[in-house]
Design a protein around this motif. Structure first.
Motif, PDB file in Angstrom:
ATOM      1  N   ASN A 584      58.373 -16.548 -10.432  1.00  0.00           N
ATOM      2  CA  ASN A 584      59.554 -16.064  -9.661  1.00  0.00           C
ATOM      3  C   ASN A 584      59.776 -14.783 -10.103  1.00  0.00           C
ATOM      4  O   ASN A 584      59.839 -14.520 -11.475  1.00  0.00           O
ATOM      5  N   PHE A 585      60.085 -13.883  -9.396  1.00  0.00           N
ATOM      6  CA  PHE A 585      60.387 -12.252  -9.898  1.00  0.00           C
ATOM      7  C   PHE A 585      61.932 -12.255  -9.503  1.00  0.00           C
ATOM      8  O   PHE A 585      62.157 -11.554  -8.325  1.00  0.00           O
ATOM      9  N   ARG A 586      62.581 -12.792 -10.167  1.00  0.00           N
ATOM     10  CA  ARG A 586      64.107 -12.571 -10.162  1.00  0.00           C
ATOM     11  C   ARG A 586      64.538 -11.166 -10.582  1.00  0.00           C
ATOM     12  O   ARG A 586      64.100 -10.424 -11.244  1.00  0.00           O
ATOM     13  N   GLY A 587      65.290 -10.454  -9.340  1.00  0.00           N
ATOM     14  CA  GLY A 587      65.911  -9.260  -9.593  1.00  0.00           C
ATOM     15  C   GLY A 587      64.997  -8.223  -9.182  1.00  0.00           C
ATOM     16  O   GLY A 587      65.493  -6.986  -9.048  1.00  0.00           O
ATOM     17  N   TYR A 588      63.983  -8.483  -8.597  1.00  0.00           N
ATOM     18  CA  TYR A 588      62.984  -7.518  -8.145  1.00  0.00           C
ATOM     19  C   TYR A 588      63.083  -7.488  -6.579  1.00  0.00           C
ATOM     20  O   TYR A 588      62.897  -8.511  -5.874  1.00  0.00           O
ATOM     21  N   GLY A 589      63.651  -6.477  -5.778  1.00  0.00           N
ATOM     22  CA  GLY A 589      63.648  -6.272  -4.537  1.00  0.00           C
ATOM     23  C   GLY A 589      63.070  -5.513  -3.962  1.00  0.00           C
ATOM     24  O   GLY A 589      63.166  -5.020  -2.600  1.00  0.00           O
ATOM     25  N   GLY A 590      61.839  -4.695  -4.590  1.00  0.00           N
ATOM     26  CA  GLY A 590      61.051  -3.579  -4.022  1.00  0.00           C
ATOM     27  C   GLY A 590      59.747  -4.309  -3.363  1.00  0.00           C
ATOM     28  O   GLY A 590      59.223  -3.222  -2.753  1.00  0.00           O
ATOM     29  N   GLY A 591      59.635  -5.406  -2.987  1.00  0.00           N
ATOM     30  CA  GLY A 591      58.701  -5.848  -2.391  1.00  0.00           C
ATOM     31  C   GLY A 591      58.789  -7.425  -2.061  1.00  0.00           C
ATOM     32  O   GLY A 591      59.972  -7.959  -2.138  1.00  0.00           O
ATOM     33  N   TYR A 592      58.035  -8.123  -1.288  1.00  0.00           N
ATOM     34  CA  TYR A 592      58.155  -9.440  -0.996  1.00  0.00           C
ATOM     35  C   TYR A 592      57.104 -10.418  -1.442  1.00  0.00           C
ATOM     36  O   TYR A 592      56.038 -10.248  -1.483  1.00  0.00           O
ATOM     37  N   GLY A 593      57.589 -11.808  -1.503  1.00  0.00           N
ATOM     38  CA  GLY A 593      56.794 -12.737  -1.766  1.00  0.00           C
ATOM     39  C   GLY A 593      57.042 -13.115  -3.353  1.00  0.00           C
ATOM     40  O   GLY A 593      56.283 -13.987  -3.718  1.00  0.00           O
ATOM     41  N   GLY A 594      58.105 -12.786  -3.962  1.00  0.00           N
ATOM     42  CA  GLY A 594      58.121 -12.920  -5.396  1.00  0.00           C
ATOM     43  C   GLY A 594      59.109 -14.067  -5.534  1.00  0.00           C
ATOM     44  O   GLY A 594      59.252 -14.339  -6.822  1.00  0.00           O
ATOM     45  N   LEU A 595      59.648 -14.709  -4.521  1.00  0.00           N
ATOM     46  CA  LEU A 595      60.807 -15.627  -4.862  1.00  0.00           C
ATOM     47  C   LEU A 595      60.219 -17.066  -4.263  1.00  0.00           C
ATOM     48  O   LEU A 595      59.516 -17.036  -3.349  1.00  0.00           O
TER      49      LEU A 595
END
Length: 595
Positions: A584-595
């Protein structure tokens, strides 16, 4: 001397007599009543009227370059004063628009896709039943036709010299059955305007309400059709031939676009794509069976033009980072080697990642690297590399931690670890994704040596830092391009909370996030700072996944079901089941598919 004067007098007399003879009418009959001309020493002058014409003629003869054009203009002005000759002349060099509105004689509804002809010009009516032709001015015949309608020929339609103030209205009489048809967006249920419906060798275009009248053969009960519209996938349909408004004649079009995600439906981890409604599923990159289930990740750029794939596709034992260009599904290797790769995320079309090299010792320089890959140029930029000092028994070395891509800035911490050596203080550092503007925002010199830094993104472009030294935690925040101290007593509370991950829309004008309410996720959209929030769903079991354009949101359910919905929040449409990586890429809002 006297003799000379006499001769002069005689010459004058003869001259006067000659002048008199020229101005006197000669008659064969004696005219006793005619007065004898009075002789004078002055010649007889011409009339003023006669002099005007003579002078005018003389001027025209001597000024032909000016006189001839003036004569032409005068002649045209005279002809232009007469309506018939006015349009005949103007039509040889002047064109003007003529606007035509075509209506159904029975329903009074506009008729789209009708053919309108004036002189040699032809146009087709739009979804409002209107057409405009640019034709020679004057009177002409106009023909209006469409299949399953009676053709109308109107004589002597005037194409005006000035711009028309009103439409020429033509009514056509249907020879077939008038069938109401409606076209809507499948994802929003809203009208699709200007959609083209083709059936039985005729067509119609929907109006602003997504409605059209198809005139079709009355001897048919159903007719096959195709429907298309800009920005939507084409579709086939079956039209029920009835004059009633029926549900069967409401058709859906899916907005154009493709969604990419991971799937292990085949037993391997594949990259697949579908239309936005889940149709036309295709395998873009088939899995090899060597993939690491715990460490296969797919991250999409905000505009879905590029995908970053972390995957192990061979037997080397090492993962590689791949680029997939969605316009062509072309696969390119971004980076590879005997190293561990950790994905950070997209910063527009630059992908940021972290490298830890296996063959470099901790006390050696360049053990770790922070890099970005320019997807447009196909080039790697090394943003930063760690430093080391000492040997296998006494050494110091740097580590890159807490890496977050913000707005045109990669923010990270540089921490020192030691073995039998003196401590060094950590640093908060930033650099642009293109490798420029490297800056140390904060060096925690007050720690006096050993310190441990944790970071927690709490809003778009905002990060909290907790620095532990001297047996106590000290709190800071990165905001507005600077690291600042948090107010005394607020740090513990700030770090005790759980914060949403704000997903930035493709235009960077909106954010999308989920927040815990009564133990369940509520979904919100807001401005680029996460403010002016608007809840789009009630309490639910859904979580955020990303955006597709600024009009649609992607959400997940149970970590394995992908859905799409409009920003209004309704309706919700399932796209597909998918494979959710363990990361999971918490805090990352510059792209999609990370949550």
């Amino acid at each position: 001397m006297a003799k000379n004067e006499q001769n002069e007098d005689e010459q004058v007399t003869e001259s006067e007599d000659a002048e008199v003879r020229e101005t006197t009418e000669v008659s064969d009959e004696p005219d006793t009543d005619r007065p004898v001309p009075h002789r004078t020493s002055e010649p007889v002058a011409a009339s003023p009227k006669q002099n005007i014409f003579k002078r005018l003629w003389h001027w025209k003869v001597t000024h032909k370059k000016i006189a001839v054009p003036l004569d032409i203009v005068l002649a045209l002005a005279v002809l232009a004063a007469i309506p018939f000759t006015r349009y005949a002349i103007a039509g040889t060099f002047w064109k003007q628009d003529i606007r035509v509105a075509v209506l159904d004689a029975q329903t009074k509804k506009p008729i789209s896709s009708a053919t309108v002809s004036v002189t040699s010009k032809t146009a087709t009516t739009d979804n409002r039943g209107r057409a405009s032709l640019h034709a020679n001015t004057g009177y002409a015949d106009m023909t209006v036709s469409k299949k399953y309608y009676k053709t109308v020929v109107t004589k002597h339609v005037l194409v005006p010299i000035a711009k028309p103030k009103a439409d020429v209205v033509v009514k056509l009489e249907a020879t077939g059955r008038q069938v109401p048809v409606t076209v809507v967006n499948k994802l929003t249920n809203k009208a699709v305007s200007n959609a083209v419906i083709k059936a039985a060798d005729t067509e119609a275009k929907t109006d602003k309400d997504g409605k059209a009248i198809m005139v079709l053969p009355a001897d048919k009960t159903t007719i096959a059709a195709t429907i298309s519209a800009n920005g939507h996938n084409s579709a086939t349909a079956t039209i029920a031939v009835t004059t009633e408004t029926v549900k069967a004649n409401t058709f859906q079009l899916t907005p154009s676009g493709k969604l990419y995600f991971l799937s292990n439906l085949s037993g391997k981890i594949d990259v697949v794509k579908t239309n936005l409604d889940g149709s036309e599923r295709q395998t873009v990159l088939a899995g090899t069976g060597n993939e690491n289930a715990a460490n296969t990740v797919l991250l999409a750029s905000r505009d879905w033009k590029y995908l970053a794939l972390l995957s192990r596709r061979d037997t080397s034992g090492y993962d590689k980072i791949y680029l997939i260009e969605t316009a062509t599904d072309k696969l390119t290797t971004m980076d590879e080697g005997q190293a561990s790769f950790n994905l950070v995320g997209w910063a527009d079309h630059r992908f940021v990642y972290h490298v830890v090299r296996d063959k470099v010792q901790s006390w050696e320089n360049n053990k770790e690297a922070l890099k970005s890959y320019d997807a447009e140029a196909g080039k790697i930029v090394t943003l930063d590399q760690t430093q080391g000092a000492g040997n296998s028994t006494n050494y110091q070395y740097q580590r890159f931690t807490n890496i977050y891509p913000l707005n045109n800035l990669v923010l990270y911490t540089v921490q020192w670890d030691t073995y039998n050596a003196s401590q060094k203080v950590p640093i908060v550092r930033g650099i642009q994704p293109n490798g420029q503007g490297k800056k140390d925002y904060k060096s925690f010199d007050e720690a006096g040596g050993s310190a441990y830094v944790q970071a927690l993104p709490y809003g778009p472009e905002e990060v909290y830092f907790s620095v532990y030294y001297g047996g106590t935690a000290h709190y800071y925040e990165f905001e507005d391009g600077a690291v600042k101290n948090l107010a005394t007593g607020t740090g513990d509370t700030a770090f005790a909370r759980s914060y949403p991950t704000y997903l930035l829309s493709p235009s960077a004008k909106q954010t999308f996030w989920a927040d815990q309410r009564d133990g369940r996720n509520a979904l919100f959209i807001g401005d680029d700072e996460g403010k002016d929030e608007k809840q789009i769903t009630s309490l639910s079991d859904y979580n955020t996944y990303g955006w597709y354009t600024d009009n649609y949101l992607l959400v997940t359910k149970k970590g394995s079901e992908l859905y799409i919905l409009p920003t209004s929040g309704d309706p919700l449409l399932k796209v597909s089941d998918y494979y959710k990586p363990q990361q999971n890429f918490r805090g990352y809002g510059g792209g999609y598919g990370g949550l």
